[in-house]
Design a protein around this motif. Structure first.
Motif, short mmCIF file in Angstrom:
data_model
loop_
_atom_site.label_atom_id
_atom_site.label_comp_id
_atom_site.label_asym_id
_atom_site.label_seq_id
_atom_site.Cartn_x
_atom_site.Cartn_y
_atom_site.Cartn_z
N LYS A 167 0.83 -1.21 0.00
CA LYS A 167 0.00 0.00 0.00
C LYS A 167 0.86 1.25 0.00
O LYS A 167 0.60 2.21 -0.73
CB LYS A 167 -0.92 -0.02 1.21
CG LYS A 167 -1.87 1.18 1.28
CD LYS A 167 -2.78 1.07 2.51
CE LYS A 167 -3.70 2.28 2.59
NZ LYS A 167 -4.59 2.20 3.79
N GLU A 168 1.92 1.24 0.81
CA GLU A 168 2.79 2.41 0.91
C GLU A 168 3.64 2.58 -0.35
O GLU A 168 3.92 3.71 -0.77
CB GLU A 168 3.70 2.28 2.13
CG GLU A 168 4.69 3.43 2.31
CD GLU A 168 4.05 4.80 2.40
OE1 GLU A 168 4.76 5.80 2.12
OE2 GLU A 168 2.85 4.89 2.74
N ARG A 217 2.96 9.75 -5.23
CA ARG A 217 3.49 11.03 -4.75
C ARG A 217 4.67 11.49 -5.60
O ARG A 217 4.77 12.67 -5.97
CB ARG A 217 3.93 10.91 -3.29
CG ARG A 217 2.80 10.76 -2.30
CD ARG A 217 3.30 10.97 -0.86
NE ARG A 217 4.27 9.97 -0.46
CZ ARG A 217 3.98 8.85 0.18
NH1 ARG A 217 2.71 8.56 0.46
NH2 ARG A 217 4.93 7.99 0.54
N ALA A 223 1.42 4.26 -2.84
CA ALA A 223 1.23 5.66 -2.46
C ALA A 223 2.49 6.48 -2.76
O ALA A 223 2.41 7.62 -3.25
CB ALA A 223 0.88 5.77 -0.99
#
Length: 310
Positions: free
Chosen positions: A224-225, A232, A228
């Motif tokens: 998930k990170e 970004r 993300a």
């Protein structure tokens, strides 16, 4: 710089050669009237730095010629043509040309673009020289049984912060991700060197996230990170592209635009974004068109350069 000109119009070849000579840009080492008369090995043997080639020629056009010679020719390519088809121009850029000049020949445009390509070539060679010198020093240290040099990671991070400010994205959410990537690449180079280039993009994101979340993080949390973080970073890079396109529209000779835009982005992307801003059209430059790995790689080597010169 050594140039080679390929165009079926003798007058155009003569005009380009004259511009190169008058502007003291380098030396024309050869000419050809058709793409079928040149090959990559021949250009390499002649140490050609920049090939200027026409798009439309009777036997073999510029696009087909570039596609054929690209595997064996590492020099820069500038395409020249009176054809302004978006499809053909797009295909030319996808094959790796640096710039596209529209006929009729304009002396100022030709000399300006050639100077930009020359500067880009010199920067790339400078980075390669720094890398070779760095490896030579490491080998020398190892041969003398000296301990491997350690480096202050804070210095590469400080250089990175300076560059992100120059790129117009110091305040973006993805800036911290990019700085963490510089830390990782810096450590990676000390341990394994970068003789085969930087690691795969997925590996960079994964290692950075794993370090950030710690060993106890669940796989689902890491995935998930990573996703993300990718978003970004891509948004930050897109904002930098937008920043330089705006600078270019305001002042094409702006030193930041000249120094950074062509290093971090493909000229086609910058040009497209400038057109969008100029026409005040809805943004159509998608995040998919952003070359994330190139941006990160250039950011790393530029941060090293800034550190070495400081």
């Amino acid at each position: 710089m050594l140039f080679f000109i390929t165009d079926d119009d003798e007058a155009v070849r003569s005009m380009l050669a004259q511009i190169i000579e008058d502007e003291d840009l380098g030396e024309v080492a050869g000419e050809a009237e058709d793409g079928s008369l040149i090959d990559g090995h021949m250009l390499t043997l002649k140490n050609i730095d920049i090939l200027l080639i026409d798009l439309l020629m009777p036997d073999q056009d510029g696009i087909e010629t570039v596609r054929r010679i690209k595997p064996s020719f590492n020099g820069k390519i500038i395409m020249i043509s009176q054809v302004e088809s978006k499809e053909m121009i797009g295909e030319a850029y996808s094959l790796g040309i640096e710039y596209y000049i529209t006929k009729p020949i304009n002396r100022i445009e030709v000399s300006t673009i050639i100077r930009k390509v020359i500067e880009q070539t010199r920067v790339e060679k400078s980075i390669q020289d720094i890398y070779r010198s760095f490896n030579t020093m490491l080998k020398l240290d190892n041969s003398q049984d000296q301990p491997k040099k350690t480096f202050n990671e804070q210095q590469i991070r400080t250089s990175g912060q300076f560059l992100l400010a120059e790129l117009g994205i110091a305040g973006e959410k993805g800036s911290k991700d990019l700085l963490d990537m510089l830390d990782y690449l810096y450590q990676y180079e000390q341990e394994q060197t970068l003789k085969n280039g930087i690691p795969a993009l997925k590996e960079i994101f994964l290692k950075v996230v794993q370090k950030r979340l710690g060993k106890r993080a669940a796989e689902s949390e890491i995935k998930k990170e990573v996703k993300a973080s990718e978003q970004r970073v891509r948004r930050a890079i897109y904002q930098s592209l937008n920043h330089f396109a705006s600078l270019g529209l305001t002042d094409f000779s702006n030193w930041k635009f000249e120094n950074y835009a062509s290093k971090f982005f493909d000229f086609a992307s910058v040009r497209k974004k400038m057109t969008e801003l100029e026409e005040d059209s809805a943004s159509s430059t998608t995040l998919a068109g952003i070359n994330t790995k190139k941006f990160i790689q250039v950011l790393y080597f530029e941060a090293k350069r800034v550190h070495l010169e400081s």
